[in-house]
Every structure is written in C-alpha cells, then in structure tokens.
Design a protein around this motif. Structure first.
Motif, PDB file in Angstrom:
ATOM      1  N   LEU A  62      -0.118  -5.232  14.832  1.00  0.00           N
ATOM      2  CA  LEU A  62       1.337  -5.402  14.798  1.00  0.00           C
ATOM      3  C   LEU A  62       1.743  -6.563  13.912  1.00  0.00           C
ATOM      4  O   LEU A  62       2.675  -6.456  13.105  1.00  0.00           O
ATOM      5  N   ASP A  63       1.040  -7.701  14.025  1.00  0.00           N
ATOM      6  CA  ASP A  63       1.353  -8.863  13.181  1.00  0.00           C
ATOM      7  C   ASP A  63       1.066  -8.573  11.712  1.00  0.00           C
ATOM      8  O   ASP A  63       1.792  -9.027  10.819  1.00  0.00           O
ATOM      9  N   SER A  64      -0.013  -7.830  11.440  1.00  0.00           N
ATOM     10  CA  SER A  64      -0.337  -7.468  10.063  1.00  0.00           C
ATOM     11  C   SER A  64       0.756  -6.594   9.467  1.00  0.00           C
ATOM     12  O   SER A  64       1.167  -6.784   8.312  1.00  0.00           O
ATOM     13  N   LEU A  65       1.243  -5.634  10.259  1.00  0.00           N
ATOM     14  CA  LEU A  65       2.319  -4.759   9.803  1.00  0.00           C
ATOM     15  C   LEU A  65       3.591  -5.550   9.529  1.00  0.00           C
ATOM     16  O   LEU A  65       4.217  -5.396   8.473  1.00  0.00           O
ATOM     17  N   ARG A  66       3.930  -6.412  10.479  1.00  0.00           N
ATOM     18  CA  ARG A  66       5.174  -7.189  10.372  1.00  0.00           C
ATOM     19  C   ARG A  66       5.144  -8.149   9.187  1.00  0.00           C
ATOM     20  O   ARG A  66       6.047  -8.167   8.348  1.00  0.00           O
ATOM     21  N   GLN A  67       4.076  -8.940   9.075  1.00  0.00           N
ATOM     22  CA  GLN A  67       3.991  -9.933   8.009  1.00  0.00           C
ATOM     23  C   GLN A  67       3.715  -9.289   6.652  1.00  0.00           C
ATOM     24  O   GLN A  67       4.256  -9.722   5.622  1.00  0.00           O
ATOM     25  N   GLY A  68       2.886  -8.267   6.640  1.00  0.00           N
ATOM     26  CA  GLY A  68       2.562  -7.613   5.382  1.00  0.00           C
ATOM     27  C   GLY A  68       3.757  -6.932   4.758  1.00  0.00           C
ATOM     28  O   GLY A  68       4.011  -7.061   3.551  1.00  0.00           O
ATOM     29  N   LEU A  69       4.516  -6.213   5.567  1.00  0.00           N
ATOM     30  CA  LEU A  69       5.692  -5.513   5.054  1.00  0.00           C
ATOM     31  C   LEU A  69       6.768  -6.485   4.610  1.00  0.00           C
ATOM     32  O   LEU A  69       7.384  -6.316   3.552  1.00  0.00           O
ATOM     33  N   PHE A  70       6.994  -7.534   5.423  1.00  0.00           N
ATOM     34  CA  PHE A  70       8.023  -8.517   5.070  1.00  0.00           C
ATOM     35  C   PHE A  70       7.672  -9.222   3.758  1.00  0.00           C
ATOM     36  O   PHE A  70       8.509  -9.367   2.864  1.00  0.00           O
ATOM     37  N   SER A  71       6.427  -9.668   3.636  1.00  0.00           N
ATOM     38  CA  SER A  71       6.009 -10.379   2.425  1.00  0.00           C
ATOM     39  C   SER A  71       6.083  -9.476   1.206  1.00  0.00           C
ATOM     40  O   SER A  71       6.499  -9.911   0.119  1.00  0.00           O
ATOM     41  N   THR A  72       5.694  -8.234   1.366  1.00  0.00           N
ATOM     42  CA  THR A  72       5.745  -7.293   0.244  1.00  0.00           C
ATOM     43  C   THR A  72       7.173  -7.081  -0.239  1.00  0.00           C
ATOM     44  O   THR A  72       7.460  -7.168  -1.437  1.00  0.00           O
ATOM     45  N   LEU A  73       8.077  -6.820   0.696  1.00  0.00           N
ATOM     46  CA  LEU A  73       9.470  -6.596   0.315  1.00  0.00           C
ATOM     47  C   LEU A  73      10.095  -7.855  -0.275  1.00  0.00           C
ATOM     48  O   LEU A  73      10.894  -7.779  -1.214  1.00  0.00           O
ATOM     49  N   SER A  74       9.737  -9.007   0.268  1.00  0.00           N
ATOM     50  CA  SER A  74      10.266 -10.264  -0.250  1.00  0.00           C
ATOM     51  C   SER A  74       9.842 -10.507  -1.691  1.00  0.00           C
ATOM     52  O   SER A  74      10.623 -10.966  -2.532  1.00  0.00           O
ATOM     53  N   MET A  75       8.574 -10.176  -1.992  1.00  0.00           N
ATOM     54  CA  MET A  75       8.082 -10.373  -3.353  1.00  0.00           C
ATOM     55  C   MET A  75       8.618  -9.337  -4.315  1.00  0.00           C
ATOM     56  O   MET A  75       9.056  -9.660  -5.435  1.00  0.00           O
ATOM     57  N   ILE A  76       8.598  -8.057  -3.938  1.00  0.00           N
ATOM     58  CA  ILE A  76       9.062  -6.995  -4.832  1.00  0.00           C
ATOM     59  C   ILE A  76      10.558  -7.119  -5.142  1.00  0.00           C
ATOM     60  O   ILE A  76      10.994  -6.865  -6.252  1.00  0.00           O
ATOM     61  N   SER A  77      11.313  -7.538  -4.149  1.00  0.00           N
ATOM     62  CA  SER A  77      12.764  -7.699  -4.361  1.00  0.00           C
ATOM     63  C   SER A  77      13.091  -9.032  -5.028  1.00  0.00           C
ATOM     64  O   SER A  77      14.263  -9.273  -5.352  1.00  0.00           O
ATOM     65  N   THR A  78      12.110  -9.893  -5.204  1.00  0.00           N
ATOM     66  CA  THR A  78      12.249 -11.263  -5.731  1.00  0.00           C
ATOM     67  C   THR A  78      13.152 -12.133  -4.848  1.00  0.00           C
ATOM     68  O   THR A  78      13.696 -13.123  -5.327  1.00  0.00           O
ATOM     69  N   THR A  79      13.296 -11.749  -3.590  1.00  0.00           N
ATOM     70  CA  THR A  79      14.070 -12.601  -2.686  1.00  0.00           C
ATOM     71  C   THR A  79      13.321 -13.890  -2.402  1.00  0.00           C
ATOM     72  O   THR A  79      13.929 -14.955  -2.274  1.00  0.00           O
ATOM     73  N   GLY A  80      12.011 -13.796  -2.270  1.00  0.00           N
ATOM     74  CA  GLY A  80      11.198 -15.014  -2.168  1.00  0.00           C
ATOM     75  C   GLY A  80      11.203 -15.654  -0.793  1.00  0.00           C
ATOM     76  O   GLY A  80      10.869 -16.833  -0.686  1.00  0.00           O
TER      77      GLY A  80
END
Length: 317
Positions: free
Chosen positions: A299-317
C-alpha cells in the motif's frame, strides 16, 4: 517590428498583475498586518500606474502585431511581470537581496517552483498568497500562449499542436489570445475552485486548500509550508492532489470539448493516450522499486510511487 504594439500589450498585462495585488493586500489587512497591507497596496498602485502608462502612451499608435511582435512579447512578458511581481516581495523585507525577490517571482510565474525563501511557516499569509497567485497566473498564461500563440508561430514543434477548441485560423494573434484567454480562464478557474473545495472537504484549512490548489492546477510546486506533502499524513488529500496533478497537465482544450458534449475526446486524443501510458509505466516502475529496494509495503509503495511519479511527470515537484 512594432515595438509600440508590444509595449501596449505588456502594459495591459501589467495592469492585470496590479489588480491581483489587491488580494494579498486585503489578506494582510484581515491578518492585522497594516504595514504589509500598505506594501501590497502601494505596489499595486505603482504597478497599475506603470502598466496603464505603457498602454495609454501607445494607444494612438497603429497596432501591428505579427510574428516578430509575438516572439518579442513572449520573451518580455515573463521578465516584465517578474520585475513588478517582485516589488511587493522585496519591500516586504523577507528576501535578503533584491535578486532573491526577482528569483521568487520569476520562479512562480514560469511555474518552476524553486524558492529562495526559508521559514515559510512563520511568513505572513499575504506573502504566501502572493507566491501562490504568481504561479497560478503563470500557469494560466502558459496555457493561453500554448493554445493561441505558439501554434501560429510554429515554435518549438507547436505547429503540430491540435486543439479541440476553435481558435479562428484567420484571426490575428491578438484576437486569438483574447478569445483563448476568455474561454480558458473560466475553465482554469472552475477546475481550481473544484480542487479547493475537494481539499477543504478532505480536512485542509481554507487558506492551505487555496494555496495547494493554485500550486497543483498550475503545476507550480510552491506550497505554504516547509517540508513536503507527506508531512500532512492524509491519504485522501494525497489522492486529491494526484487527481488534479493529472488534470493540470491534460490539454485544456479537451475540457472545453467535454463541456460542449464531447466526452469521447479524451480517449480519442493521441496525446492523452500516450500520457496515460507513460504515467502507468513510470508508476509501475516506481512502485516496484519502492517495494523491492526500499522495503515498503504494497500500500505504501502504491501511494508513494504513484504520487512521486505524477509529481515528476507533471513537473509539480
């Protein structure tokens, strides 16, 4: 090259920036900080006077706004807005040097998200709101320019851009910008309000909800606190931010099509489909690494992995 046409358009853009300065001035007044309220109010007057002066001084000149003028406007608008946007930050006394205030303003307007400020927890809400407004305005300006100006100029590969929103192929650049700004600004504002409401309903304070929504929709990255989003420790808030990070990077003309009865445009758009595939692949890779290498649970891997991926791809940072 018609320099007066460029100056005329820059002048009205600066006037818009001056109008936004009223919001942090009112925030400082409500917060009981009269000195900061006067700082923003005086900055608004100075900025508005300068912008109106530029616009009115060139109003009688023959307006000629073609590709050379558009290129010059695209370069100058960020520098001019950053200069005036840095004025209240500088006179607030927070930055160590004037260049720090300019850095903060241009970082917000270009939605880069880098900051020279430390101790955000102790800063006035007015200053934090102004940082949020700068990146929100910069996000809107980027969308309008990408939809209306860059395809017409054929710059940066944007000649292959296809929007779902009619923009008038035979209209002048100024008319296209005006039409796109009027259409996209209310869609952009509506999505921002929905994000604010969702974050507030999930447990954020009203001010934080506004600041985080401005940061997320614009893909700017400025937040009103030191640290990172994980410090909030609220999975619902993280989920909302993930949804609106995706919302902020989708072609905004597709939302216009959706509101005009064309919901199928999302899965028919090649750019959208490729975005979904990239996000899915990158998220699965990040989840796998976190689970196998970092030893996190599923669950933590899903939560952190997805959030970090979207943050980087969207350049939200």
């Amino acid at each position: 090259m018609s320099f007066t046409s460029v100056v005329h358009c820059l002048g009205w853009t600066v006037v818009l920036l001056a109008a936004l300065m009223i919001l942090p001035a009112l925030t400082a007044m409500l917060d009981g900080d009269s000195n900061l309220a006067w700082t923003f109010a005086a900055s608004a007057v100075l900025t508005g006077f300068s912008g109106a002066g530029f616009a009115l001084a060139t109003r009688r000149e023959r307006m000629q706004f073609g590709k050379p003028e558009a290129f010059m406007f695209l370069v100058l608008v960020w520098l001019v807005l950053a200069f005036f946007g840095a004025v209240p930050l500088h006179f607030s006394g927070l930055p160590r040097q004037p260049i720090d205030a300019f850095f903060e303003a241009i970082s917000g307007l270009t939605t880069t998200g880098a900051t020279t400020f430390v101790g955000l927890e102790a800063m006035s809400p007015a200053v934090l709101l102004w940082r949020a407004l700068l990146q929100w305005l910069g996000g809107l300006a980027t969308i309008v320019m990408a939809v209306s100006v860059l395809p017409m100029l054929g710059a940066g590969g944007m000649q292959v851009f296809r929007g779902a929103m009619p923009h008038g192929d035979h209209a002048t650049i100024v008319d296209r910008v005006r039409r796109s700004a009027m259409t996209l600004s209310w869609i952009y504002s509506l999505l921002t309000l929905i994000c604010v409401g969702a974050l507030w309903a999930a447990g954020m304070s009203g001010f934080d909800a506004v600041a985080y929504a401005f940061s997320t929709i614009s893909s700017g990255g400025f937040i009103p606190h030191d640290g990172f989003v994980g410090d909030i420790a609220n999975p619902m808030i993280e989920a909302i931010l993930m949804i609106f990070m995706v919302v902020g990077i989708v072609n905004f003309t597709l939302y216009w099509a959706l509101l005009h009865g064309r919901p199928s445009v999302f899965h028919l758009d090649e750019e959208c489909r490729m975005l979904y595939l990239i996000v899915l692949f990158a998220a699965l890779l990040a989840i796998l690494v976190l689970n196998q290498q970092a030893g996190l649970g599923a669950l933590d891997s899903l939560r952190q992995g997805l959030f970090s991926t979207l943050s980087m791809i969207s350049t939200t940072g």
